[in-house]
Design an enzyme around this catalytic site. Structure first.
Site: not given
Ligand code: GLU
Length: 508
Positions: A261-263, A266
């Site tokens: 995921s994008k998380r 990050d």
């Protein structure tokens, strides 16, 4: 395979293209090129609620940056257009009518509130053969009533009439036969009168058929839709020319626990999008391009997430990937997103770049750091770049490694000063200046033996002298071969830096 290979990448413009989607596009492209086939880019924008402005341009730009060529699409044109689903409404309307006329679909008037009420009434409610008679649709209502409702402008949907109790077989080139019973499927909505648009399922099937798609290569998340698609092909009478399916394994988090995921990006500091994404009024998401990755490195890295060439080659150009690509070496299980490996690929590809190209990429970084690249010749920048590139993972790392070629140090690493600068050092550096000043040939090859002989003849400690020398020129005791550095800097600059060092370095 006697049929012409035609594949499509069919993103929905609902946001930036995720790196998993890029891999899907890449595999489609590799397969098409390998078999001399066509690569279609179809924009699936039938979900008007999730449409995001800018997403389509983003998709085009990302694919172009990566070198994933498109043969037919909105920009490219082609004989099977339009390639944007919102421009194909007439086609879908006609096909919805075909299913309605054949009794394979029906019209349903149930409002969202009515459906909600049913869900409260019946546990695990599903709109299917067991419930459709108790709902408000063209199967349960008299024909005049249906006509009246439509004439009055009532909103309706068209649902696929799925016959229960049939074994549906999806033939997946990667997974073999995937079988499910049609009784578990619900009567999927194919069309909504509210926006006069088909749903994904109908539009996708109709377009794959009309565009003569031979292979549907897409992410594993679409596998659950495949049985419905098989039934739709049957309902239209298109089973003989239905495409083959390939459902690609998921991209997993770096630790393998769940979907990437994008998380994760990050949290661990890597992009999950090919290009930077600037949502309207939202937070910017980082992209591979802006983070300093070379497109060739990203392509190579992605190709190996879920596929291997069957030998241990790792560095492969697009042409080599095309030559080696096949689904026989695709894995069925998810591929861990090893972003460190991505960095490694970038490092390797940077080494392969000619110094001149690397130097050109370095210029904006120089500028961002307050250096005017025009103050230096292209040869100078290329030579500096070439000397340090072995230590970089990204173009921007060149600044840290090579800044001393463009700016004399204005600070000196305190640890190195403590270790290498003693009371004697200024005097010895003064002598070094004289040795250097007397040289006619300042090349690395010529200067090195002269300096080393001088050190030996004086009985000085080689490491201390050379490191103090380096400290004045570089600012710290790191970097490429000392005499390669001084050759590029030139005699005047080298001597002026030694003098400045002698004046400014104050041991504790
Ligand atoms: N529009 C779907 C997507 O966004 C396409 C899925 C497919 O390839 O069938 O991924």
């Amino acid at each position: 395979m006697d049929r012409k290979v035609r594949v499509r990448f069919a993103p929905s413009p609902t946001g930036p293209l995720h790196i998993g989607g890029v891999r899907t596009a890449l595999y489609n492209y590799l397969f098409a090129r390998k078999h001399g086939g066509d690569m279609i880019l179809r924009i699936e924008d039938t979900d008007s609620h999730r449409f995001v402005p800018g997403a389509e341009d983003y998709i085009n730009e990302a694919l172009a940056w990566l070198g994933i060529g498109i043969d037919e699409g909105v920009r490219e044109g082609g004989a099977y257009g339009p390639y944007k689903q919102s421009e194909r409404r007439d086609i879908y309307r006609e096909h919805v009518k075909m299913l309605l006329d054949a009794g394979k679909a029906y019209i349903a008037f149930d409002t969202p509130a009515e459906l909600e009420a049913k869900r409260g009434e019946i546990a695990n409610f599903q709109y299917d053969a067991s419930t459709r008679d108790s709902m408000r649709n063209s199967l349960s209502l008299p024909a005049e009533e249906v006509k009246r409702l439509i004439d009055e402008g009532a909103q309706y949907v068209v649902r696929f009439k799925i016959e229960p109790g049939i074994d549906v077989v999806v033939n997946d080139l990667l997974r073999g036969e995937v079988k499910i019973n049609s009784s578990v499927l619900d009567d999927k909505v194919l069309y909504k009168s509210s926006d006069d648009l088909p749903t994904y399922h109908l539009a996708n099937i109709v377009d794959d058929h009309l565009m003569e798609v031979s292979h549907v290569i897409r992410g594993e998340e679409w596998l659950p839709s495949a049985p419905l698609h098989v039934l739709l092909y049957e309902a239209f009478g298109w089973s003989d020319t239905a495409p083959s399916f390939v459902h690609l394994p998921l991209l997993l988090k770096p630790d393998g626990k769940g979907k990437l995921s994008k998380r994760d990006g990050d949290r661990l500091g890597f992009p999950v999008f090919p290009l930077e994404w600037h949502p309207e009024g939202g937070e910017v998401s980082s992209g591979y391009r802006e983070s300093g990755y070379l497109p060739e490195a990203v392509v190579n890295f992605l190709a190996l997430l879920g596929w291997n060439p069957g030998d241990d080659s790792e560095i492969m150009s697009m042409d080599e990937l095309i030559e080696k690509f096949d689904f026989g070496h695709c894995s069925k299980s998810g591929a861990k997103f090893d972003f460190e490996k991505g960095r490694w690929f970038n490092h390797e590809y940077l080494q392969k770049l000619p110094d001149e190209r690397l130097a050109a990429l370095f210029k904006p970084v120089l500028e961002a750091n307050g250096v005017n690249p025009a103050d230096f010749s292209d040869e100078y920048i290329a030579a500096a770049t070439g000397m340090v590139k072995g230590r970089i993972y990204f173009v921007k790392d060149l600044w840290d490694q090579a800044k001393f070629f463009f700016k004399a140090p204005d600070a000196y690493n305190p640890k190195d000063v403590k270790k290498r600068w003693s009371e004697d050092t200024p005097r010895i550096m003064g002598e070094l200046v004289e040795v250097l000043a007397a040289m006619d040939d300042f090349s690395s090859k010529a200067a090195e033996p002269v300096v080393l002989d001088w050190i030996a003849s004086k009985g000085y400690h080689l490491g201390n002298v050379m490191n103090a020398f380096r400290l004045t020129v570089v600012g710290e005791c790191k970097g490429p071969h000392m005499f390669d550095i001084t050759e590029l800097l030139g005699k005047d600059e080298t001597i002026s830096r030694i003098k400045k060092g002698v004046e400014s370095i104050k041991p504790e």
